[in-house]
Scaffold this motif. Structure first.
Motif, mmCIF file in Angstrom:
data_model
loop_
_atom_site.group_PDB
_atom_site.id
_atom_site.type_symbol
_atom_site.label_atom_id
_atom_site.label_comp_id
_atom_site.label_asym_id
_atom_site.label_seq_id
_atom_site.Cartn_x
_atom_site.Cartn_y
_atom_site.Cartn_z
ATOM 1 N N PRO A 223 -8.181 -9.559 6.400
ATOM 2 C CA PRO A 223 -8.098 -8.151 6.818
ATOM 3 C C PRO A 223 -7.012 -7.377 6.077
ATOM 4 N N VAL A 224 -5.862 -8.009 5.862
ATOM 5 C CA VAL A 224 -4.769 -7.359 5.141
ATOM 6 C C VAL A 224 -5.178 -7.093 3.696
ATOM 7 N N LEU A 225 -5.798 -8.077 3.071
ATOM 8 C CA LEU A 225 -6.197 -7.942 1.674
ATOM 9 C C LEU A 225 -7.294 -6.890 1.510
ATOM 10 N N LEU A 226 -8.254 -6.888 2.425
ATOM 11 C CA LEU A 226 -9.343 -5.915 2.332
ATOM 12 C C LEU A 226 -8.832 -4.497 2.526
ATOM 13 N N TRP A 227 -7.952 -4.290 3.508
ATOM 14 C CA TRP A 227 -7.402 -2.955 3.741
ATOM 15 C C TRP A 227 -6.630 -2.485 2.514
ATOM 16 N N ASN A 228 -5.811 -3.366 1.953
ATOM 17 C CA ASN A 228 -5.023 -2.982 0.786
ATOM 18 C C ASN A 228 -5.910 -2.740 -0.434
ATOM 19 N N TYR A 229 -6.971 -3.513 -0.566
ATOM 20 C CA TYR A 229 -7.899 -3.312 -1.677
ATOM 21 C C TYR A 229 -8.486 -1.902 -1.643
ATOM 22 N N HIS A 230 -8.795 -1.426 -0.458
ATOM 23 C CA HIS A 230 -9.385 -0.093 -0.314
ATOM 24 C C HIS A 230 -8.330 1.010 -0.289
ATOM 25 N N ASN A 231 -7.052 0.649 -0.321
ATOM 26 C CA ASN A 231 -5.983 1.654 -0.275
ATOM 27 C C ASN A 231 -4.953 1.436 -1.385
ATOM 28 N N ASN A 232 -5.447 1.068 -2.559
ATOM 29 C CA ASN A 232 -4.608 0.954 -3.754
ATOM 30 C C ASN A 232 -3.442 -0.024 -3.586
ATOM 31 N N TRP A 233 -3.630 -1.050 -2.756
ATOM 32 C CA TRP A 233 -2.600 -2.077 -2.536
ATOM 33 C C TRP A 233 -1.269 -1.457 -2.106
ATOM 34 N N VAL A 234 -1.372 -0.361 -1.371
ATOM 35 C CA VAL A 234 -0.191 0.449 -1.095
ATOM 36 C C VAL A 234 0.851 -0.295 -0.262
ATOM 37 N N SER A 235 0.404 -1.154 0.649
ATOM 38 C CA SER A 235 1.355 -1.881 1.491
ATOM 39 C C SER A 235 2.213 -2.823 0.653
ATOM 40 N N PHE A 236 1.589 -3.537 -0.274
ATOM 41 C CA PHE A 236 2.332 -4.464 -1.129
ATOM 42 C C PHE A 236 3.249 -3.707 -2.091
ATOM 43 N N VAL A 237 2.763 -2.562 -2.578
ATOM 44 C CA VAL A 237 3.583 -1.743 -3.474
ATOM 45 C C VAL A 237 4.817 -1.228 -2.738
ATOM 46 N N PHE A 238 4.603 -0.753 -1.504
ATOM 47 C CA PHE A 238 5.713 -0.210 -0.722
ATOM 48 C C PHE A 238 6.750 -1.278 -0.409
ATOM 49 N N GLN A 239 6.295 -2.420 0.113
ATOM 50 C CA GLN A 239 7.245 -3.477 0.468
ATOM 51 C C GLN A 239 7.908 -4.065 -0.779
ATOM 52 N N GLY A 240 7.145 -4.202 -1.859
ATOM 53 C CA GLY A 240 7.720 -4.725 -3.087
ATOM 54 C C GLY A 240 8.757 -3.796 -3.680
ATOM 55 N N SER A 241 8.553 -2.490 -3.527
ATOM 56 C CA SER A 241 9.493 -1.527 -4.092
ATOM 57 C C SER A 241 10.855 -1.597 -3.418
ATOM 58 N N ARG A 242 10.875 -2.094 -2.181
ATOM 59 C CA ARG A 242 12.153 -2.188 -1.479
ATOM 60 C C ARG A 242 13.087 -3.205 -2.114
ATOM 61 N N ALA A 243 12.512 -4.166 -2.819
ATOM 62 C CA ALA A 243 13.329 -5.168 -3.512
ATOM 63 C C ALA A 243 13.551 -4.804 -4.970
ATOM 64 N N GLY A 244 13.058 -3.617 -5.376
ATOM 65 C CA GLY A 244 13.176 -3.206 -6.769
ATOM 66 C C GLY A 244 14.543 -2.621 -7.081
ATOM 67 N N THR A 245 14.719 -2.273 -8.326
ATOM 68 C CA THR A 245 16.019 -1.773 -8.802
ATOM 69 C C THR A 245 16.045 -0.272 -8.970
ATOM 70 N N GLY A 246 14.897 0.385 -8.774
ATOM 71 C CA GLY A 246 14.842 1.811 -9.034
ATOM 72 C C GLY A 246 14.706 2.080 -10.521
ATOM 73 N N GLU A 247 15.055 3.274 -10.933
ATOM 74 C CA GLU A 247 14.901 3.642 -12.335
ATOM 75 C C GLU A 247 15.909 2.930 -13.234
ATOM 76 N N LYS A 248 17.076 2.618 -12.692
ATOM 77 C CA LYS A 248 18.133 2.017 -13.507
ATOM 78 C C LYS A 248 18.792 0.890 -12.729
ATOM 79 N N PHE A 249 18.869 -0.279 -13.359
ATOM 80 C CA PHE A 249 19.490 -1.421 -12.685
ATOM 81 C C PHE A 249 21.002 -1.220 -12.594
ATOM 82 N N GLN A 250 21.507 -1.401 -11.384
ATOM 83 C CA GLN A 250 22.949 -1.255 -11.167
ATOM 84 C C GLN A 250 23.347 -2.098 -9.969
ATOM 85 N N LEU A 251 24.417 -2.848 -10.121
ATOM 86 C CA LEU A 251 24.888 -3.683 -9.028
ATOM 87 C C LEU A 251 25.677 -2.860 -8.026
ATOM 88 N N HIS A 252 25.468 -3.167 -6.749
ATOM 89 C CA HIS A 252 26.159 -2.464 -5.660
ATOM 90 C C HIS A 252 26.775 -3.497 -4.720
#
Length: 540
Positions: A223-252
Motif C-alpha cells: 500500500p505504501v509503495l502503490l500510493w507513492n508510485y501514484h504520487n511521485n514518490w513524494v513521501s520518500f522524497v520528503f523523508q529523505g530530504s530531512r537527512a540531506g545537506t541542502g544546497e551546500k554541505f556545512q557542518l553544524h
C-alpha cells in the motif's frame, strides 16, 4: 511495595501496566491534541493506502477507534494507549527470556518512567506507538527462533514446520511495523548484522525463513509503495530530504549537541545516562549473543538520527532515536536487578534513584497535565518560567489545548453551516489546529509551500468561487503573499481569543476572503497552484 522476586515480578509487572494504562486513558481523554496530532487527525477520517508524512497503520487504527469511541481525543489516542500496554509486556517477556523475570519488571519500570515513552509514545496520536509494538513483537518472535535452547543440541533441525511458521509470523509483524513508520529499515539491518557477526547464527543467512519473512513484509508494504508510485514518490522524497545537506554541505556542531541534549531531556537525564552506559556495555559484551542482539538493533537508529544532525537540521525530533533506546531498557533492567541484589551500598543508591525518578515523573506529568487542562500556572505560577520557555510570553502548553473557540466563532458568525465557505491557514501546523477545532466539518486549505499531507485531503478545484475564513497567528505577511492572490478581497476581522479557564491566553487573526480563484500571476512555488492547474501538488 514488596521486594521484587522471581515469584512476584510478573504479577507486579501486570499491575504496573494496568495502572499506567488507566492513567493514560485519563490523560488521553482530557488533554488537548498537540499540533502534530491535530495536523494528522483528518487522515483518520480519510483512509487511504498511505500518506505524505507517514505510512498508514496509525491512521487506520484510529479511524476504526473513532468509529467505536467517537470523534474525540480518546477516540484518536486509544490505539496508542492500548499498544503501549502491549509494548510494555513484550519488553518484559524479552528481558525475562534474556536475563530473568526481575530484570523484566525493572525494564518496564524504567521505560514507563522515561518522559518520551510514557507520554509522547504511549498517549499521543502518532505513528510511534504501533512502530514500537510491532518492532518489539518482531524481535520477540525472532528471539524465540534464534535463542531456542534446542539450537545448542547437535544435529538440530532448522527446517521444522514450527520454525517456518515463526518466520512467517516475523514477516507479518515486520510488515505491520513497515506500515507504522519507515524506521523499520533499521530493524531489518540490525538483525542481519547480528546474524552475520555471530558464528552460531550465520546459518540463518542461507535459511529460507528470513527471506520468506522479507517477502511477506514487502507484500504488507505494497500500500505504501502503490500510493507513492501514484504520487511521485513524494513521501520518500520528503523523508529523505530531512537527512540531506541542502544546497551546500556545512557542518553544524550546534545541531549535533542540541540533538544529544534533547535526547537526554526527552528521556530524562538520569534515565538517558544509564541507557548510554548499557549501549557501551552491550558493545563490550557483544560476544554474548543477548548483548549482541540488543546492541545491533539499538545502535543503528541511535547513530543515524544523531550523526545526521551534523549537517541536517532535524529541529526538535528527539524521539526519532526512541526504538534504539527501547532495546537498551532490556540490559538496563538486568543491571538494576544486579545492583539491587548486590552490595548494600549499590542497592541503596539504585533504590534512591528509582524513587526519585518515580516522584519526578509522576509529579511532572501530573502538574503539566493539570496545567494543560486548567492553565493554573498562569494564575499562580512564576511568569518568568513561561517567558524563559517562550520569549513572546505565550505559554507553549497552549499548543496542547484544543482551539475550540474557533468553532464557537464560526457558529456565531454563521460560517459553520454555510456550504459556500471553507477555511484554512498559511502554516501546516495551524491549519491542523483549525481543522481539529472544526472536527473536519469544513473543507480546509493550507496556503503554503509546505502543506504536507493537507494537500491530499481536499480538492481545491471544488472550492472555486467560494469564500474562505482564514486563521493566522501573527501571519499577516504570509496571508498577503500566499493567500491574497487567490481571492478578490481579503478583509481582516476581529481576533479570536483562545481561552483557558477564563483566561485570554492567545489571539488568532481572522481574515474573510471573497471569491477563491486561480491567481493571475503564476505561483508554481505553491502546491495549491499546482492542483488548480491540473497537476499533482508535489513534483513537476
Amino acid at each position: 511495595m514488596k521486594k521484587i522476586t522471581e515469584s512476584n515480578a510478573a504479577a507486579y509487572t501486570l499491575i504496573l501496566i494496568a495502572v499506567t494504562f488507566l492513567i493514560r486513558i485519563w490523560i488521553a481523554a482530557y488533554t488537548g491534541l498537540g499540533i502534530g496530532e491535530s495536523y494528522y487527525f483528518r487522515g483518520a477520517l480519510n483512509l487511504n493506502l498511505s500518506y505524505f508524512d507517514q505510512p498508514p497503520l496509525f491512521f487506520w487504527l484510529s479511524g476504526v477507534s473513532v468509529k467505536l469511541l467517537g470523534l474525540n481525543n480518546l477516540g484518536l489516542r486509544f490505539p496508542a494507549v492500548l499498544l503501549f500496554a502491549g509494548t510494555s509486556w513484550l519488553l518484559f517477556l524479552i528481558t525475562r527470556r534474556f536475563f530473568n523475570v526481575r530484570a523484566g519488571f525493572w525494564a518496564v519500570v524504567m521505560m514507563n518512567l522515561s518522559a518520551v515513552f510514557t507520554i509522547a509514545i504511549a498517549c499521543w496520536f502518532q505513528p510511534d506507538a504501533p512502530l514500537m509494538f510491532f518492532w518489539l513483537a518482531s524481535a520477540y518472535v525472532m528471539v524465540q527462533i534464534m535463542f531456542d535452547p534446542q539450537n545448542d543440541k547437535p544435529n538440530v533441525n532448522y527446517h521444522t514446520k514450527k520454525i517456518y511458521l515463526l518466520w512467517i509470523l516475523v514477516g507479518i509483524l515486520m510488515g505491520l511495523a513497515t506500515l507504522s513508520k519507515y524506521h523499520v529499515i533499521f530493524l531489518f539491518a540490525g538483525v542481519f548484522i547480528f546474524v552475520g557477526t555471530n558464528r552460531n547464527q550465520r546459518h540463518w543467512l542461507t535459511h529460507p525463513g528470513p527471506y520468506l519473512a522479507i517477502v511477506i513484509a514487502f507484500i504488507f508494504a505494497l500500500p505504501v509503495l502503490l500510493w507513492n508510485y501514484h504520487n511521485n514518490w513524494v513521501s520518500f522524497v520528503f523523508q529523505g530530504s530531512r537527512a540531506g545537506t541542502g544546497e551546500k554541505f556545512q557542518l553544524h556542531p550546534e545541531w549535533f549537541l542540541r540533538s544529544i541534549a534533547g535526547q537526554a531531556l526527552w528521556l530524562l537525564p538520569w534515565v538517558w545516562y544509564p541507557l548510554v552506559v548499557q549501549l557501551v556495555k552491550s558493545y563490550k559484551n557483544r560476544s554474548k549473543q543477548v548483548y549482541s542482539f540488543n546492541f545491533w538493533i539499538a545502535i543503528l537508529p541511535l547513530v543515524f538520527f544523531t550523526v545526521v544532525t551534523l549537517w541536517s537540521n532535524l529541529q526538535y525530533h528527539f524521539h526519532w532515536q526512541a526504538p534504539g533506546y527501547m532495546m537498551l531498557f532490556i540490559p538496563l533492567g538486568y543491571a538494576i536487578d544486579q545492583k539491587l541484589n548486590g552490595p548494600v551500598k549499590e542497592g541503596r543508591g539504585t533504590r534512591r534513584l528509582i524513587r526519585f525518578s518515580v516522584c519526578f515523573t509522576v509529579i511532572t506529568i501530573g502538574v503539566l497535565s493539570l496545567h494543560m487542562v486548567t492553565g493554573f500556572w498562569q494564575w499562580y505560577g512564576p511568569k518568568w518560567i513561561v517567558k524563559t520557555a517562550h520569549g513572546d510570553n505565550v505559554d507553549p502548553t497552549i499548543q496542547g489545548v484544543d482551539y475550540d473557540d474557533i468553532k464557537v466563532r464560526f457558529e456565531k458568525e454563521g460560517w459553520l453551516n454555510n456550504p459556500r465557505i471553507f477555511t484554512g491557514a498559511t502554516r501546516w501546523w495551524l491549519t491542523g489546529k483549525v481543522d481539529w477545532a472544526m472536527r473536519g466539518q469544513k473543507p480546509i486549505i493550507c496556503f503554503s509551500d509546505d502543506p504536507r499531507n493537507l494537500a491530499f485531503l481536499v480538492d481545491p478545484n471544488k472550492l472555486i468561487g467560494q469564500d474562505a475564513v482564514l486563521i493566522g497567528q501573527e501571519h499577516e505577511e504570509s496571508i498577503n503573499a500566499d493567500a491574497k492572490p487567490f481571492f478578490d478581497e481579503v478583509k481582516q476581522l476581529p481576533d479570536i481569543a483562545i481561552m483557558r479557564s477564563g483566561r485570554d491566553e492567545l489571539h488568532l487573526q481572522v481574515y474573510y476572503c471573497r471569491n477563491f480563484h486561480l491567481p493571475k500571476t503564476p505561483r508554481n512555488d505553491l502546491p495549491l497552484y499546482h492542483q488548480l492547474t491540473g497537476r499533482p501538488p508535489f513534483g513537476k
